[in-house]
Every structure is written in C-alpha cells, then in structure tokens.
Enzyme design. Structure first.
Site, PDB file in Angstrom:
ATOM      1  N   SER A 112       0.809  -1.295  -0.050  1.00 53.63           N
ATOM      2  CA  SER A 112      -0.120  -0.008   0.217  1.00 53.63           C
ATOM      3  C   SER A 112       0.793   1.178  -0.126  1.00 53.63           C
ATOM      4  O   SER A 112       1.699   1.568  -0.860  1.00 53.63           O
ATOM      5  CB  SER A 112      -0.900   0.100   0.983  1.00 53.63           C
ATOM      6  OG  SER A 112      -1.919   1.122   1.125  1.00 53.63           O
ATOM      7  N   HIS A 113       0.885   2.105   0.940  1.00 58.77           N
ATOM      8  CA  HIS A 113       1.437   3.352   1.072  1.00 58.77           C
ATOM      9  C   HIS A 113       2.970   3.191   1.567  1.00 58.77           C
ATOM     10  O   HIS A 113       3.525   4.125   1.783  1.00 58.77           O
ATOM     11  CB  HIS A 113       0.494   4.375   1.964  1.00 58.77           C
ATOM     12  CG  HIS A 113       0.498   3.721   3.282  1.00 58.77           C
ATOM     13  ND1 HIS A 113      -0.311   2.705   3.527  1.00 58.77           N
ATOM     14  CD2 HIS A 113       0.758   3.983   4.718  1.00 58.77           C
ATOM     15  CE1 HIS A 113      -0.491   2.301   4.762  1.00 58.77           C
ATOM     16  NE2 HIS A 113       0.260   3.033   5.459  1.00 58.77           N
ATOM     17  N   ASP A 278      -0.674   1.728  -4.154  1.00 57.51           N
ATOM     18  CA  ASP A 278      -1.457   0.881  -4.902  1.00 57.51           C
ATOM     19  C   ASP A 278      -2.804   1.306  -5.355  1.00 57.51           C
ATOM     20  O   ASP A 278      -3.565   0.644  -5.992  1.00 57.51           O
ATOM     21  CB  ASP A 278      -1.587  -0.496  -4.020  1.00 57.51           C
ATOM     22  CG  ASP A 278      -2.549  -0.431  -2.722  1.00 57.51           C
ATOM     23  OD1 ASP A 278      -2.332   0.930  -2.388  1.00 57.51           O
ATOM     24  OD2 ASP A 278      -3.193  -1.120  -2.448  1.00 57.51           O
TER      25      ASP A 278
END
Length: 542
Positions: A112-113, A278
C-alpha cells in the site's frame, strides 16, 4: 509441463495483519518465504479448477513474485489466472476484475502506502470472490497453515512474459494478460458524470494530481487527461517506479508536501489530489485548503446523489472507529444507517454486500463505495470533481457550506513510529488495565466521561472482533483513540487520533492542532505516551 514438490519448514512471523502479510522486501525475497506463504494460501482455499486475479502495484520484487505465484498456481491446479500487463494492477482495479469476471478471488501484491525498493516493504494479501480482503477466519487459517507447512508445489517451467495483452498457457493453466487500466476506466464512466467534468475543464478549471511515482499514474493519465480533458501535465510523477522515485507513496501533508505547498501558493490550481502506492488511498485539496479524510468522506456522502451512479441516494455510511464522527451527522440528516467498524476494509464488506452501506471511509485516506470491495483513491478524486462540476463552487466554498450546516469536527492523527514493540504493547496494555477507573477522572483539565476497549459485532453475520482500540471520551465532546497500527514492518506504531466537534454556531476557522491541543494533552496525561516512548513529539502529524 514438469512440477516438483519442494521440502520446506515453517518460517516464523507469517501472520497477516489488517491488509495481508507485510514485511521488508529483503525478508519476502528470502528463499522459501514467498513460496511458504503462497502455498499456505493455496492449502486453505483449495484452488484446483478455480480462477483468480493476480497483480500488484509494481514495487520492487513485484515482477519476480508474480512469476513465482504463476508457477505455483499451475502446480496447484489453478484453471485460470487473470493478470495485469507487466503484473500491474491497482488494488481497486483488481477488486473490480474479481467482481466483473466472477472469479474465485485474487492475489494482490502490495504494501500500500509503505515505501518500496530493496530497502523498502513488500506485501501480499488474498481477496475473496466478492473482491474484498479475506475475513479473519480465512487469514487465521492461512497463518495456522504457515506454522506447520512442510512442502510447496511449483512448476519447473518459466511463466510467460507479461508484457503483451493476450491469452497464454502454463501447463494446463490458462493465463489471460489484460490491460490494467481499461476496465477500471470504463467502470468509472458508469458511476461519474464525465460530461459535467469535461465541461468543468473546458471552462479553464485546473488541477494537479500527484501519482507519487506509483501505480495510479497510468490510470489518472488515461482518465483525467485523455478521457476528461484535463491539461496535459496535470498528472505529475505519473510514471510508476519500483521504489516510488525514492519517495514515500503515502498521500498526506507530510509525504506529499510539495503538492500541499503548491496548493497553498499564489499560483495554485483549483484542485489538488494524490494517491498512494497501490491506488486505494487519496488526498484532497483545494486552493488554500486541505480536506481531512474524515471530512472528505462526509462531503462525498452528503453529495453522492450528484453522481449518476448514486442518483437514487445511498443506503448507509460506514466508517472505521478511529475516523471522526463527521459522516455520522450526514447519515442522520439523510435518515440512513451509520456504522462504526474496526480498522480494515474487510469489515465493510458484509455491510456492502448486504446493502446496508454504500459509502465507506477510513481516516487513513481511504474512501470507497459499493462499486468494489476496496477503498479507491481515484474514485474519490472523481467524485470530488463531479461534485465541483455540478455545484459550480470551489473546494473551500463547499467545505464552508458543509461546516455551516453540520458543524466542524476538528480532527488529527499523531503517529509515534518504530517504537520498541515491548514498550508499545506495555503502554496499550497498561492503559486497558485502568479503563474502568477513568470515568470521572480529570486529565489535564478535561474530565473523562467514558473509556472503552472497542469491541465489534458485525450486524450482518454476527462475527466479532475484540480489543480494536481504546476510546476515551471527554466532557465537552472531545474524543481520543489509541491503537497500535497493523501496517508497519519495523517495531510498532502507536497511533493517537484526536477529535472535537464544533457546532455550526461555534468557531469553525481554528487551526486544527490548536482546537485539539487540550484533547492531546489529556490523552498524553492518561497514557503517558511521550515519557514511555521517549519521544518529545509525534513522528508524523496528519
């Protein structure tokens, strides 16, 4: 086609968190680490004869991991894999492909981040047939399997090159390589008023979308510039990079500071936005104003009827427990259900499937709707553009009107990162141990009215999630939440969430940190955060 069974042994620590298994890239790329975890997933879901979606955010090791998963899928009897070209799929696009093709689930490679690269992070999660993250019953079973695994199955043959759209084979397994952008962009056209947004841009409206060298770049370029007519170059940092250009692909005022600075400058565009590694998170800004994720959720929910996909209204709003109560006031005004769940998008899925929620959001910059079963950063950006186009107002004007009607919920998150896990666990444990004694307690001038360790019972399927975070309520309407994050890969992150609601007749133009200073001091006095962590201040304030 030749398959082989390789002996292995359990590897400690393969327990998935709120969004799958995340570890340092160097750990994930160790011999047998990925293979063990993938085989554990396959052993639990029994994939023979089934179809799955496969793709990731393009971070370092994504390409090699996908080749390995394809070879293991063939050896485990998977009938068909639908793969994004070059192994690339944003998380919401993967969820859409699962649903559109009615597959049996999907494997999404992302952290993700979190930062990427050899020194960064990597992750893998399994999504079920509704397109959402696997529920805890499945992830618990996968973890249990990792603790006893003794072998895995893999094809000796090399998986096909993924650079060209088309149909291929690996043994008896069919591989469909698809355009990672097209189907998602087509979906957005059914939900969002593209004509209204085209009109907005034709009138000279300007934006800057920072893709942060992450997966959303191609999606944003196709939709914002090519389909909607934003000026060429409106999408910046749009070329995905395995290490996200050396940056941290988390769309918040700290890691996307250049974008924030630009929107606060004299030559700012009308609108600014960013997405993460993402593509499932977002940040919204207007000229001279930053919109908190909690406020963004509330505004999108209040104005969803302006978008064609939600013209008949929404059925309910769901938010994670640490997210502010701003959206609850919108739900009350609309006469619809408001749900408070634990952190993790999987907790929204049953509500979405049952038609009891349409719009969902988390304070960590995740917003989405029932079009997929993941948060969707670009969808949130398009919803804002739809709202701006129809209402003909600036972001600031929309926020001012929203606060004038519903009041303003001042909100901030303070992160204490990479704390020694033993210290972090002891801090939270000690806090939980004294909850019963806190009501009526004075904490730095604020009186505690209620203290709880949040437990959740799903209103649809009756499943439970215990001990999801400590909530402290204070006289005067302040609230503080403390919990340990499940998305990091080093040490522990203590997250302190602060909020205080101001009625429409009150002061709606305070600096959030000033408005929340007394709540922050009270929470620290109770939990003794700074003294026990040795930190004078949070590492990140958003």
């Amino acid at each position: 086609m030749t398959f082989e069974t390789r002996a292995t042994r359990p590897i400690e620590g393969q327990k998935p968190g709120t969004s799958g298994l995340r570890k340092k890239t160097a750990v994930f790329s160790e011999p047998d680490y990925l293979e063990n975890y993938v085989q554990a997933i396959f052993d639990v879901i029994e994939p023979a004869g089934k179809t799955y979606v496969l793709g990731g955010d393009g971070r370092f090791f994504n390409d090699k991991a996908i080749q390995t998963i394809l070879r293991m899928g063939a050896a485990n009897g998977v009938a068909r894999m639908i793969v994004g070209r070059e192994g690339i799929l944003s998380t919401p696009a993967a969820s859409h492909l699962i649903r559109m093709n009615e597959t049996d689930g999907g494997l999404i490679l992302s952290a993700s981040h979190n930062p990427g690269g050899l020194e960064g992070d990597f992750g893998l999660k399994y999504n079920i047939a509704n397109g959402g993250p696997a529920p805890e019953a499945i992830t618990d079973a996968i973890h249990a399997r990792t603790e006893v695994i003794g072998e895995y199955h893999i094809a000796k043959d090399t998986a096909p090159d993924l650079s060209t759209v088309g149909q291929y084979a690996l043994g008896d397994m069919r591989i469909d390589i698809v355009d990672p952008v097209a189907d998602y962009a087509d979906l957005m056209e059914t939900l969002i008023d593209f004509d209204a947004i085209r009109g907005l841009f034709s009138r000279g409206f300007t934006l800057r979308f920072d893709a942060m060298h992450a997966v959303t770049g191609p999606y944003a370029t196709e939709i914002l510039e090519k389909r909607l007519g934003a000026r060429d170059g409106s999408v910046v940092n749009g070329l995905p990079s395995p290490d996200f250009g050396g940056g941290h692909p988390d769309p918040n005022p700290v890691w996307a500071k250049p974008l924030v600075d630009h929107l606060m400058s004299d030559d700012a565009p009308d609108f600014g936005a960013a997405s993460d590694g993402d593509g499932d998170r977002n940040m919204i800004l207007g000229r001279g104003i930053y919109v908190t994720p909690s406020d963004s959720l509330a505004v999108i929910a209040a104005n969803a009827h302006l978008a064609p996909g939600y013209a008949d209204g929404i059925k309910g709003i769901a938010r994670s427990m640490p997210t502010s109560g701003a959206a609850d006031r919108v739900a009350e005004a609309l006469g619809i259900e408001a749900h408070q769940t634990p952190t993790g998008w999987k907790f929204f899925s049953t509500l979405l499937d049952a038609g009891r929620a349409t719009i969902c959001g988390e304070e960590s910059a995740g917003t989405g709707s029932d079009h997929v079963r993941e948060k969707d950063g670009l969808w949130a950006v398009l919803m804002w553009l739809n709202i701006l186009a129809v209402r003909g107002q600036s972001v600031k004007d929309i926020m001012d009107e929203h606060w004038a009607r519903y009041g303003r919920t001042y909100y901030s998150r303070h992160d204490y990162e990479e704390i020694d896990a033993e210290i972090a666990n002891a801090l939270i444990g000690d806090l939980k141990g004294k909850l019963a004694t806190l009501p009526g307690h004075d904490a730095n001038g604020l009186t505690v009215t209620e203290a709880e360790d949040f437990d959740y019972t799903d209103p649809v399927d009756g499943s439970t999630a215990k001990s999801q975070g400590v909530i402290l309520h204070f006289e005067g309407g302040g609230r503080a939440v403390l919990r340990l994050s499940g998305t990091g890969t080093a040490g522990a992150t203590i997250r302190l969430y602060l909020e205080r609601h101001e009625d429409p007749s009150g002061d709606l133009v305070q600096d959030p940190q000033d408005a929340l200073a007394d709540v922050a001091r009270a929470a620290d006095a109770i939990a003794d955060i700074r003294k026990r962590t040795g930190r004078d201040a949070p590492d990140v304030i958003t």
